[in-house]
Design an enzyme around this catalytic site. Sequence first.
Site, PDB file in Angstrom:
ATOM      1  N   GLY A 290       0.824  -1.201   0.000  1.00 49.24           N
ATOM      2  CA  GLY A 290       0.000   0.000   0.000  1.00 49.24           C
ATOM      3  C   GLY A 290       0.854   1.245   0.000  1.00 49.24           C
ATOM      4  O   GLY A 290       1.971   1.248   0.508  1.00 49.24           O
TER       5      GLY A 290
ATOM      6  N   GLY B  33       0.420   5.733   0.196  1.00 44.97           N
ATOM      7  CA  GLY B  33      -0.508   6.836   0.371  1.00 44.97           C
ATOM      8  C   GLY B  33       0.203   8.132   0.657  1.00 44.97           C
ATOM      9  O   GLY B  33       1.420   8.240   0.525  1.00 44.97           O
ATOM     10  N   GLY B  34      -0.590   9.140   1.061  1.00 43.40           N
ATOM     11  CA  GLY B  34      -0.070  10.475   1.250  1.00 43.40           C
ATOM     12  C   GLY B  34       0.971  10.589   2.339  1.00 43.40           C
ATOM     13  O   GLY B  34       1.779  11.502   2.342  1.00 43.40           O
ATOM     14  N   MET B  35       0.982   9.668   3.325  1.00 40.21           N
ATOM     15  CA  MET B  35       1.931   9.761   4.420  1.00 40.21           C
ATOM     16  C   MET B  35       3.056   8.742   4.328  1.00 40.21           C
ATOM     17  O   MET B  35       3.982   8.779   5.127  1.00 40.21           O
ATOM     18  CB  MET B  35       1.208   9.598   5.761  1.00 40.21           C
TER      19      MET B  35
ATOM     20  N   VAL C 243       2.916   1.022   3.171  1.00 43.91           N
ATOM     21  CA  VAL C 243       2.614  -0.134   4.017  1.00 43.91           C
ATOM     22  C   VAL C 243       3.285  -1.354   3.397  1.00 43.91           C
ATOM     23  O   VAL C 243       3.154  -1.597   2.192  1.00 43.91           O
ATOM     24  CB  VAL C 243       1.102  -0.384   4.132  1.00 43.91           C
TER      25      VAL C 243
ATOM     26  N   LYS D 196       3.803  -0.003   8.712  1.00 48.46           N
ATOM     27  CA  LYS D 196       3.461   1.270   8.077  1.00 48.46           C
ATOM     28  C   LYS D 196       4.624   2.221   8.301  1.00 48.46           C
ATOM     29  O   LYS D 196       4.940   2.579   9.436  1.00 48.46           O
ATOM     30  CB  LYS D 196       2.170   1.827   8.674  1.00 48.46           C
TER      31      LYS D 196
ATOM     32  N   ASP E 118     -10.922  10.616  11.378  1.00 49.46           N
ATOM     33  CA  ASP E 118     -10.813  10.501   9.917  1.00 49.46           C
ATOM     34  C   ASP E 118     -11.459   9.201   9.442  1.00 49.46           C
ATOM     35  O   ASP E 118     -10.894   8.472   8.634  1.00 49.46           O
ATOM     36  CB  ASP E 118      -9.343  10.553   9.499  1.00 49.46           C
TER      37      ASP E 118
END
Length: 606
Positions: A18, A20-22, A25, A40, A141
């Site tokens: 995975g 993503g923006g941060m 994973v 993560k 969130d």
Amino acid sequence: MAERVLLHGRYQLLELIGRGGMGEVWRARDEALSRRVAVKCLKPLGTQQEESFLRVLRERFRREARVAAGLQHRGVTVVHDFGESDGILYLVMELLEGQNLSELLQAAGPGPLPVDEVVEIAEQVATALAYTHEQGIVHRDLKPANIMRLTDGTVKICDFGIARLAQDIGLSTKLTSAGMAMGTPHYMSPEQIAGTHVDARSDLYSFGCVLYEIATGVPPFDLGDPWAILIGHRDTVPEPPRTLRPELPEGLDQFIVALLAKDADDRPDDASALARTLLGPPRRPPATQLVPRPRDTEPMPDWTRGMRAGSRASGAWSLRISPPDRSAGLTGQWTGLMATALAHLPATGGGPSPEHLAVLDSRHRAGLSLGRLGRWEEAHAVHSAVATERIAALGEHHEATLTSQYEAAYALARLRRWEEALNGLRRAADARARVLGPEHPDTLEARYEVGICLGRLGRQDEALPLYEQLIEARSHAQGPGHPETLRARHGRGMTLGRLGRWDEALAEAAHVREARGTTLGVDHPDTLVSDREVAVALGWLGRWDEALERFQRVRTDRERVLGASHPDALTSRNDEALCLEQLGRGAEAVELYRQVAALRDEAAEP
């Protein structure tokens, strides 16, 4: 991060699952306990220039990670460990096999999930939220991408603490001209939108938005413009889900409607108890494998054409990795090695290494984050350095190079270094025109900023033809009613006013205001800006009675939409006071000035 990296001498990274923006994973192996886990890894933290900020961030990460690790419930993802390795913060969690709700919706095609699945998800998430709220933990969130349905039917909530950490890093929040936090607006509670106190009841509202979408196939406010979506959350009562899908059980319909109450006090104190009342006792999820359902043939609404499915039910941690593009976040492997080391890795195959390009991409995004934080000196330094390195790695005509050069010039404009900014933006516009084409959106964006600089330098005679060319190009490329076309027309109107051509400025402002009201909505901040420009032009033409009426309407609308203490609302009070002075109503003007001062003092109080 290169595969087979060993974090902290214990966690062997095996496979990227995975992004993503941060960060990323990884599927990993805990060598100490011989078990599979998920790791993560958050993005590199930054440079030594930000050490004081990084110390606070590390402490927040440790605090949030400890809180997440303390949650022990079958409906919450288990956090085993956390730490930092080579400047990378990481969380070690249980490895989940299944799909998040965003992926389930995409697999289903246009349309909702089966009713029995929706009811099971509602029951399980309600129970998990009741547990976390009893511990005093608020997710902040909740959205489809943060809720996993495992292959055995178990539903788990992911990413407790990540939302608050993302806000600290500055990656999940963008500010509109109204100063409003913008992330994925489809799941934000009214209190989040208003910027007021957020507690467990905000999670319940977001939970209601998620259930509404998986039950009906669309979010409660399925609108194309983010501002319109937020106004919908704040002001509009959504249609009950059963009006869109009559076969939904009445109890489920009532449950979702209760969660979506505008006033937090009207939402249930205990969603789990209400679920038991309306949905019946929780059922044990079946131990069956999930299989994709056939796609519905009903077409999507027109406004969704060209949008990726993740625009609504999506989030930062999808388990499916989409092809990289300019907006997808990280473009390569970076985690586990220091950026300074990566920058000197040798090129492979005659070109720059993927690792080196990923480092430049990460630094570019760090520059954007610094800008969002208002740290424009640092942002300019970062973008200038990245532009130099991208020229060496990619060439001066590469699109990424042009982007960095534009961002460096834009930062100069935000620093009010107008002459330098003008030269840089002109170079960026010319280069983009050669490489991308004269009507490419990026080219037109740079040309618009050139017009802003010319106006700030008092060179209105040069700015006016530029805006007229922009209007023609935008109209041809995107249409006369497109927001960017209207933005160019707004610039033309302001320039006409600065040239003293107020009759023409008034006509342009009135046209843009009507078009924006139709396209964006009457409460959109841009529409209200155009409303004000009409009033300004009326004032300069000496039509003070008409100007006062318009200024008062703008002030009322801004206070209703943005709040009485918002800077734009305070500006409108000052506008109104100035108009009153021109009409000889000095006492009323003084009272308005006093109100502005009091509201500013109140807003400044800690």
